[in-house]
Motif scaffolding. Structure first.
Motif, PDB file in Angstrom:
ATOM      1  N   ASP A   1      20.499  42.648  12.599  1.00 19.56           N
ATOM      2  CA  ASP A   1      19.338  42.111  12.257  1.00 19.56           C
ATOM      3  C   ASP A   1      17.903  43.167  11.677  1.00 19.56           C
ATOM      4  O   ASP A   1      18.049  44.145  11.792  1.00 19.56           O
ATOM      5  CB  ASP A   1      18.665  42.154  13.943  1.00 19.56           C
ATOM      6  CG  ASP A   1      17.566  42.077  14.340  1.00 19.56           C
ATOM      7  OD1 ASP A   1      16.838  41.249  13.006  1.00 19.56           O
ATOM      8  OD2 ASP A   1      16.461  41.666  15.220  1.00 19.56           O
ATOM      9  N   PRO A   2      18.780  42.523  10.707  1.00 19.13           N
ATOM     10  CA  PRO A   2      17.872  42.662   9.731  1.00 19.13           C
ATOM     11  C   PRO A   2      15.890  44.031   9.681  1.00 19.13           C
ATOM     12  O   PRO A   2      15.086  44.152   9.056  1.00 19.13           O
ATOM     13  CB  PRO A   2      17.864  42.101   8.340  1.00 19.13           C
ATOM     14  CG  PRO A   2      18.138  40.792   8.487  1.00 19.13           C
ATOM     15  CD  PRO A   2      18.923  40.907   9.468  1.00 19.13           C
ATOM     16  N   SER A   3      15.684  42.862  10.799  1.00 15.89           N
ATOM     17  CA  SER A   3      14.251  42.704  11.032  1.00 15.89           C
ATOM     18  C   SER A   3      13.820  43.492  12.267  1.00 15.89           C
ATOM     19  O   SER A   3      12.551  44.182  12.195  1.00 15.89           O
ATOM     20  CB  SER A   3      13.564  41.650  11.373  1.00 15.89           C
ATOM     21  OG  SER A   3      14.187  41.531  12.709  1.00 15.89           O
TER      22      SER A   3
ATOM     23  N   GLU B   1      12.370  46.385   9.445  1.00 20.47           N
ATOM     24  CA  GLU B   1      11.324  45.712   8.577  1.00 20.47           C
ATOM     25  C   GLU B   1       9.968  46.349   8.226  1.00 20.47           C
ATOM     26  O   GLU B   1       9.261  46.650   9.354  1.00 20.47           O
ATOM     27  CB  GLU B   1      11.113  44.185   9.063  1.00 20.47           C
ATOM     28  CG  GLU B   1      10.938  43.794   7.415  1.00 20.47           C
ATOM     29  CD  GLU B   1      11.042  42.075   7.828  1.00 20.47           C
ATOM     30  OE1 GLU B   1      10.171  42.099   7.538  1.00 20.47           O
ATOM     31  OE2 GLU B   1      11.138  41.693   8.803  1.00 20.47           O
TER      32      GLU B   1
ATOM     33  N   ASP C   1      20.590  49.283   7.422  1.00 19.31           N
ATOM     34  CA  ASP C   1      19.515  49.196   7.195  1.00 19.31           C
ATOM     35  C   ASP C   1      19.325  50.037   5.843  1.00 19.31           C
ATOM     36  O   ASP C   1      18.881  51.038   5.196  1.00 19.31           O
ATOM     37  CB  ASP C   1      18.516  49.311   7.628  1.00 19.31           C
ATOM     38  CG  ASP C   1      16.672  49.129   7.048  1.00 19.31           C
ATOM     39  OD1 ASP C   1      16.384  49.159   6.015  1.00 19.31           O
ATOM     40  OD2 ASP C   1      15.787  48.297   8.503  1.00 19.31           O
TER      41      ASP C   1
ATOM     42  N   GLU D   1      16.706  50.109   3.649  1.00 23.25           N
ATOM     43  CA  GLU D   1      15.082  50.691   3.348  1.00 23.25           C
ATOM     44  C   GLU D   1      15.628  52.129   3.987  1.00 23.25           C
ATOM     45  O   GLU D   1      14.490  52.984   3.317  1.00 23.25           O
ATOM     46  CB  GLU D   1      14.275  49.747   4.510  1.00 23.25           C
ATOM     47  CG  GLU D   1      13.153  48.397   3.887  1.00 23.25           C
ATOM     48  CD  GLU D   1      12.287  47.472   4.040  1.00 23.25           C
ATOM     49  OE1 GLU D   1      11.919  48.245   5.473  1.00 23.25           O
ATOM     50  OE2 GLU D   1      12.619  46.343   3.837  1.00 23.25           O
TER      51      GLU D   1
ATOM     52  N   GLY E   1      13.806  43.015  17.455  1.00 21.74           N
ATOM     53  CA  GLY E   1      14.391  42.507  16.857  1.00 21.74           C
ATOM     54  C   GLY E   1      13.640  40.670  16.692  1.00 21.74           C
ATOM     55  O   GLY E   1      12.994  40.225  17.374  1.00 21.74           O
ATOM     56  N   GLN E   2      14.773  39.600  15.808  1.00 15.20           N
ATOM     57  CA  GLN E   2      13.891  38.581  15.521  1.00 15.20           C
ATOM     58  C   GLN E   2      12.631  38.330  15.187  1.00 15.20           C
ATOM     59  O   GLN E   2      12.501  37.983  15.551  1.00 15.20           O
ATOM     60  CB  GLN E   2      14.665  38.146  16.934  1.00 15.20           C
ATOM     61  CG  GLN E   2      16.516  38.188  16.947  1.00 15.20           C
ATOM     62  CD  GLN E   2      16.109  37.353  18.064  1.00 15.20           C
ATOM     63  OE1 GLN E   2      15.637  35.818  18.340  1.00 15.20           O
ATOM     64  NE2 GLN E   2      17.293  37.564  19.344  1.00 15.20           N
ATOM     65  N   GLN E   3      12.031  39.448  14.119  1.00 14.96           N
ATOM     66  CA  GLN E   3      10.822  39.375  13.582  1.00 14.96           C
ATOM     67  C   GLN E   3       9.558  39.610  14.514  1.00 14.96           C
ATOM     68  O   GLN E   3       9.353  38.601  14.990  1.00 14.96           O
ATOM     69  CB  GLN E   3      10.974  38.087  12.629  1.00 14.96           C
ATOM     70  CG  GLN E   3      12.166  38.427  11.344  1.00 14.96           C
ATOM     71  CD  GLN E   3      11.231  37.498  10.115  1.00 14.96           C
ATOM     72  OE1 GLN E   3      11.084  36.428  10.653  1.00 14.96           O
ATOM     73  NE2 GLN E   3      10.861  37.807   9.187  1.00 14.96           N
TER      74      GLN E   3
ATOM     75  N   LEU F   1       6.322  46.839  15.552  1.00 15.46           N
ATOM     76  CA  LEU F   1       5.787  47.067  13.554  1.00 15.46           C
ATOM     77  C   LEU F   1       4.758  46.130  13.673  1.00 15.46           C
ATOM     78  O   LEU F   1       4.334  45.187  14.291  1.00 15.46           O
ATOM     79  CB  LEU F   1       6.889  45.956  13.606  1.00 15.46           C
ATOM     80  CG  LEU F   1       8.413  46.890  13.732  1.00 15.46           C
ATOM     81  CD1 LEU F   1       9.388  45.651  13.027  1.00 15.46           C
ATOM     82  CD2 LEU F   1       8.512  48.092  13.007  1.00 15.46           C
TER      83      LEU F   1
ATOM     84  N   ILE G   1       4.410  44.506  11.083  1.00 11.96           N
ATOM     85  CA  ILE G   1       4.746  43.093  10.680  1.00 11.96           C
ATOM     86  C   ILE G   1       4.166  41.840  11.687  1.00 11.96           C
ATOM     87  O   ILE G   1       3.668  40.827  11.883  1.00 11.96           O
ATOM     88  CB  ILE G   1       5.798  42.864  10.090  1.00 11.96           C
ATOM     89  CG1 ILE G   1       7.162  42.964  10.967  1.00 11.96           C
ATOM     90  CG2 ILE G   1       6.266  43.800   8.875  1.00 11.96           C
ATOM     91  CD1 ILE G   1       8.246  42.552  10.141  1.00 11.96           C
TER      92      ILE G   1
END
Length: 273
Positions: free
Chosen positions: A11-13, A16, A76, A78, A178-180, A231, A233
Motif C-alpha cells: 500500500d503506497p499510502s 505517504e 516505498d 520515498e 493505510g488506504q490513505q 499521517l 495528509i
C-alpha cells in the motif's frame, strides 16, 4: 514450501509523505542496541547485512560499520530516496539500496551473516519472508527484530495518552492504517515469536536494552505525522487546528512542553542453528 497465489500488494499510502519526517523524528535505536547485536553475532566489520523494511536507513546506516557490505530493502520509493540522502550525508558508501518488497528476496542477493528488521515485520508476509530468508543466511547467521518500545497506544504515560486522545478526537476511535487513512489496524496475530517458532529457525531469544528518550511538543508532533495512524495528509487543511489541539492537550499535562520517558528497546533474535 509456502505457496501463495499472489504476493501481497504494498500500500503506497502507508507512510505517504512521511519519509523525511521519519528520518528526523522517529526514535533512533541507541548505540547500545547495535553494541548488543555486535556481541550476539560476533560482528567485526566483515560479512554482509540484509536490512528489510529499511525505511530511511535507521538501522542500516549506523550498523554499516560492522559489515563489509549492506543490502537495504524497502518497497516505498520515498523511503529509499530519503535513505540515500541520509547515507550520503554521513558518507555511508557500502550500502546497496533496493526498492522492493521483503517477500521478493531470493538467492540472487547472495548470503548474509545477519538480517535486521525494525518496526516493519508486521507489515510483511511473515511466513514467506522467514522461509526465503532462512536460505540466504550463513550457517552461523540469524535474524534480529528491533523495536524501540515507544508505541503511544500501549503507553500509560499521561502525556502520551493525551496525545492519542487528540488523534482519536480528529480521526475516530479506531486506529487507522493505510488506504490513505481509511484502513484500520489489525492485531498482530499470531505474535512474531509464534511465527518464528513455526519456521525453520532453530531457536530464538529476547533481549532488552533500556534507554532514555526526550521529546518536545514539536518533535512529538513530527513523530505523530510519521505514523501510519496519524499521517499529516489525514488532516488536510485542518492540520493547524489539530496541532493547536495537540499543543494544548500536552501543555495541560506538562506545562514545560518537555517530556522524558524511560524506554526498553527489544531485540528478538532468531538463529539458524
Amino acid at each position: 514450501m509456502t505457496q501463495l497465489k499472489t504476493l501481497p500488494t504494498y500500500d503506497p499510502s502507508l507512510f505517504e509523505g512521511a519519509a523525511e519526517g521519519y528520518a528526523q523524528y522517529r526514535t533512533k535505536y541507541p548505540p547500545v542496541v547495535f553494541d548488543k547485536l555486535a556481541e550476539i553475532f560476533n560482528l567485526n566489520g566483515q560479512g554482509r547485512l540484509l536490512d528489510l523494511g529499511t525505511g530511511p536507513g535507521l538501522i542500516s546506516i549506523p550498523l554499516r560499520t560492522q559489515f563489509e557490505e549492506v543490502v537495504a530493502i524497502d518497497p516505498d520509493p520515498e523511503m529509499i530516496a530519503e535513505a540515500k540522502r541520509q547515507a550520503a550525508a554521513v558518507g555511508a558508501n557500502n550500502i546497496t539500496w533496493l526498492e522492493q518488497g521483503a517477500e521478493l528476496i531470493d538467492s540472487s542477493l547472495g548470503k548474509f551473516n545477519l538480517t535486521t528488521i525494525g518496526r516493519a515485520f508486521h507489515w510483511m508476509e511473515r511466513e514467506l519472508v522467514l522461509e526465503r530468508l532462512y536460505e540466504l543466511l550463513t550457517d552461523d547467521g540469524g535474524l534480529a527484530l528491533l523495536q524501540t518500545g515507544d508505541n503511544p497506544w500501549e503507553s500509560n504515560l499521561p502525556w502520551k495518552q493525551a496525545a492519542v486522545g487528540v488523534v482519536k478526537k480528529w480521526l475516530g476511535e479506531e486506529r487507522r492504517t493505510g488506504q490513505q487513512g481509511q484502513g484500520t489496524r489489525k492485531p498482530v496475530d499470531p505474535p512474531h515469536e509464534v511465527v518464528i517458532g513455526n519456521s525453520a529457525f532453530a531457536r530464538q531469544e529476547n533481549y532488552e536494552v533500556p534507554f532514555e528518550k526526550s521529546w518536545t511538543i514539536d518533535s512529538y508532533l513530527g513523530y505523530l505525522y510519521t505514523t501510519a495512524f496519524s499521517l499529516k495528509i489525514f488532516y488536510g487543511d485542518k492540520a493547524p487546528a489539530f496541532e493547536k489541539d495537540l499543543r494544548e492537550a500536552l501543555l495541560a499535562v506538562e506545562p514545560s512542553g518537555h517530556f522524558t520517558e524511560e524506554l526498553k528497546a527489544t531485540i528478538l533474535v532468531a538463529c539458524k542453528h
